[in-house]
Design a protein around this motif. Structure first.
Motif, PDB file in Angstrom:
ATOM      1  N   PRO A 137       0.618  -1.185  -0.208  1.00 10.23           N
ATOM      2  CA  PRO A 137      -0.031   0.216  -0.006  1.00 10.23           C
ATOM      3  C   PRO A 137       0.918   1.239   0.098  1.00 10.23           C
ATOM      4  CG  PRO A 137      -0.848  -1.666   1.590  1.00 10.23           C
ATOM      5  CD  PRO A 137       0.572  -2.014   1.117  1.00 10.23           C
ATOM      6  N   GLY A 138       0.391   2.338  -0.654  1.00 12.42           N
ATOM      7  CA  GLY A 138       0.977   3.752  -0.508  1.00 12.42           C
ATOM      8  C   GLY A 138       0.396   4.519  -1.558  1.00 12.42           C
ATOM      9  N   ARG A 139       1.152   5.415  -1.911  1.00 16.81           N
ATOM     10  CA  ARG A 139       0.528   6.549  -2.946  1.00 16.81           C
ATOM     11  C   ARG A 139       1.216   6.091  -4.230  1.00 16.81           C
ATOM     12  NH1 ARG A 139      -1.964  10.856  -1.151  1.00 16.81           N
ATOM     13  NH2 ARG A 139      -2.105  11.256   1.392  1.00 16.81           N
ATOM     14  N   TYR A 140       0.172   5.754  -5.264  1.00 16.13           N
ATOM     15  CA  TYR A 140       0.607   5.822  -6.590  1.00 16.13           C
ATOM     16  C   TYR A 140      -0.049   6.509  -7.888  1.00 16.13           C
ATOM     17  CZ  TYR A 140       2.383   1.121  -4.788  1.00 16.13           C
ATOM     18  OH  TYR A 140       2.744  -0.071  -4.098  1.00 16.13           O
ATOM     19  N   THR A 141       0.618   6.498  -8.736  1.00 16.12           N
ATOM     20  CA  THR A 141      -0.207   6.993  -9.788  1.00 16.12           C
ATOM     21  C   THR A 141      -1.214   6.121 -10.368  1.00 16.12           C
ATOM     22  OG1 THR A 141       1.808   8.416 -10.898  1.00 16.12           O
ATOM     23  CG2 THR A 141       0.140   7.847 -12.347  1.00 16.12           C
ATOM     24  N   VAL A 142      -2.380   6.565 -10.706  1.00 18.30           N
ATOM     25  CA  VAL A 142      -3.577   5.906 -10.972  1.00 18.30           C
ATOM     26  C   VAL A 142      -4.091   5.953 -12.197  1.00 18.30           C
ATOM     27  CG1 VAL A 142      -3.847   4.727  -8.543  1.00 18.30           C
ATOM     28  CG2 VAL A 142      -5.384   6.941  -9.514  1.00 18.30           C
ATOM     29  N   ILE A 143      -4.796   5.206 -12.898  1.00 22.35           N
ATOM     30  CA  ILE A 143      -5.450   5.726 -13.983  1.00 22.35           C
ATOM     31  C   ILE A 143      -6.844   4.923 -13.678  1.00 22.35           C
ATOM     32  CG2 ILE A 143      -5.754   5.175 -16.497  1.00 22.35           C
ATOM     33  CD1 ILE A 143      -2.736   4.499 -16.624  1.00 22.35           C
ATOM     34  N   LEU A 144      -7.620   5.913 -13.327  1.00 21.46           N
ATOM     35  CA  LEU A 144      -9.053   5.446 -13.106  1.00 21.46           C
ATOM     36  C   LEU A 144     -10.135   5.476 -14.390  1.00 21.46           C
ATOM     37  CD1 LEU A 144      -9.563   7.793 -10.037  1.00 21.46           C
ATOM     38  CD2 LEU A 144      -9.116   5.503  -9.863  1.00 21.46           C
ATOM     39  N   GLU A 145     -10.699   4.343 -14.486  1.00 24.34           N
ATOM     40  CA  GLU A 145     -11.587   4.115 -15.624  1.00 24.34           C
ATOM     41  C   GLU A 145     -12.915   5.053 -15.448  1.00 24.34           C
ATOM     42  OE1 GLU A 145     -12.657   0.466 -17.480  1.00 24.34           O
ATOM     43  OE2 GLU A 145     -10.478  -0.202 -16.982  1.00 24.34           O
ATOM     44  N   PRO A 146     -13.786   5.590 -16.186  1.00 23.72           N
ATOM     45  CA  PRO A 146     -14.851   6.305 -15.906  1.00 23.72           C
ATOM     46  C   PRO A 146     -15.622   5.969 -14.817  1.00 23.72           C
ATOM     47  CG  PRO A 146     -14.564   6.101 -18.514  1.00 23.72           C
ATOM     48  CD  PRO A 146     -13.444   5.276 -17.579  1.00 23.72           C
TER      49      PRO A 146
END
Length: 445
Positions: free
Chosen positions: A222-231
């Motif tokens: 766990p931690g802080r990540y770059t995410v790509i959130l789908e719509p």
């Protein structure tokens, strides 16, 4: 259910208004025909058609109000409903926030009705389920899904000359595909007013592909990540923020838009400059009825967030009068601008990150900051050098959409999410976001 046209609905409204002896009278008629098919374990479990039409009449004597509803439309029944509402009003205490019925309005029609959607029959619904079921069996997956089609109308009128009539259609679809051993899961959702914009094969294929790719997920810290959130993942989070633009809540200190020391944050820049959000009842992709049912005020095309700045709040009739502001019909959709890139193109431009298909079980942690907690599910993947490397175990997150929209790297092409042709719909892009806060792991797929 008979789909009332404008003339038929107006005749009923005129009869009801004619029966009333109150100081003012308001009428709302709605009708829906809802078809559905549900499947699970690769077989259809239920299918049906539900039809309903009802009328609600509200009257007032001074500041005393009464309401009654009925689903019979002969003159005797209509008059009975009016008398019942009047009896209730005479017994009711005065409403200190009562606002008199508005005068005659002009409503510009929105095109939310598609004949092809209204013509959907049981055979069409069966074909939708069949596409998922057969593709699931072919890939040794277990599928479950729900397809719903709506056709309906809504009419409003009052004793001051207001009259509006709106007809709509909508389809919505969700599908979950899982491996037989339960180690992989994929999910998809689709929505449209016009069924010609819905492809059951394409949607089912997305869920199936995610299920196959999500097997043997690896654990990441766990931690802080770059995410790509789908719509769909984005809408569950940002949608909660979109519902919090009420001026009264902000002025009374009950909102993330409340200003320390009193007042609201209208005019302040709270988000990245890429963030532009507006409401438009006539949008071709997410049209909604052109009035707000509660106030009967017309809806408008209005900017909500402009280049990251809050430029509009929702003012009810009462609160607008109290604050000497303009009241508007509350918006029925929210449209967020995006870019031209597909989800795959956003992934291709990412050095390291995590793709999130869906968020769920979301709960408020702190309403003042809009801090939310929830879980990812049904397809979470690790990206390295522009490619999906492997699936990862799901995470719990603690994150605020306000923070998210200040950590934007890039926006993709918007997609329709939710809606029924009357009420709230969204157009939301996939988002690439920095420093998304994952707090723990989840073993669920």
């Amino acid at each position: 259910m008979k789909q009332l046209n404008q003339e038929e609905a107006k005749r009923i409204c005129d009869r009801v208004l004619g029966f009333s002896k109150a100081d003012e009278c308001r009428v709302a008629i709605s009708g829906t025909r809802t078809g559905n098919i549900r499947y699970a374990q690769n077989s259809v479990s239920t299918a049906g058609l539900n039809e309903n039409m009802q009328m609600t009449v509200s009257v007032a004597f001074g500041k005393r109000q009464g309401t009654a509803s009925i689903n019979e439309f002969d003159d005797k029944s209509l008059e009975k409903a009016v008398r019942r509402a009047e009896d209730v009003a005479r017994l009711a205490p005065e409403n200190p926030e009562f606002m008199a019925a508005i005068g005659k309005q002009e409503y510009k029609a929105s095109n939310a009705f598609a004949r092809e959607t209204a013509a959907i029959d049981p055979e069409f619904r069966a074909e939708v389920a069949s596409h998922s079921i057969l593709a699931g069996r072919k890939n040794k997956l277990v599928t479950a899904g729900f397809f719903v089609d709506n056709t309906g109308f809504e009419t409003i009128a009052n004793s001051n000359g207001v009259f509006g009539h709106h007809e709509f259609t909508n389809v919505s679809f969700t599908c979950t595909a899982r491996t037989e051993d339960g180690r992989g899961s994929g999910w998809v959702t689709r929505s449209a007013n016009d069924v010609r914009r819905f492809d059951a094969r394409e949607a089912s294929a997305v869920a199936i592909e995610k299920a196959l790719r999500s097997v043997d997920a690896k654990a990441l810290e766990p931690g802080r990540y770059t995410v790509i959130l789908e719509p769909a993942a984005t809408s569950d989070l940002v949608g909660r923020m979109f519902g919090a633009f009420d001026a009264r809540r902000a002025d009374e200190g009950r909102s993330f838009l409340s200003k320390k020391g009193g007042g609201n944050r209208l005019g302040e820049k709270l988000f990245d400059e890429q963030v532009n959000v507006w409401a438009d009842p006539w949008d071709k992709d997410v049209p909604v009825r052109p009035w707000d049912t509660e106030s009967m005020l017309p809806r408008e095309r209005i900017d909500i967030i402009k280049n990251g700045k809050i430029v509009a709040l929702d003012y009810s009739l009462f609160w607008a009068n109290k604050q000497k502001m303009k009241a508007r019909g509350r918006h029925g959709n929210m449209i967020m601008s995006g870019g031209s890139k597909s989800l795959d193109e956003l992934i291709a431009s990412t050095k390291k990150g995590i793709v999130v298909t869906r968020t769920w079980y979301i709960r408020d942690v702190d309403p003042q900051s809009l801090l939310l907690t929830g879980l990812t599910r049904d397809g979470t993947f690790y990206v390295e050098n522009g490619k999906i490397k492997h699936p990862v175990k799901n995470f719990r997150f603690n994150e605020s959409p306000v923070s998210m929209l200040n950590n934007l790297d890039e926006l993709g092409k918007p997609q329709i999410l939710g809606g029924d042709g009357m009420n709230f719909q969204m157009m939301i892009p996939p988002m690439k976001i920095r420093d998304f806060n994952f707090t723990s792991l989840s073993d669920a797929v």
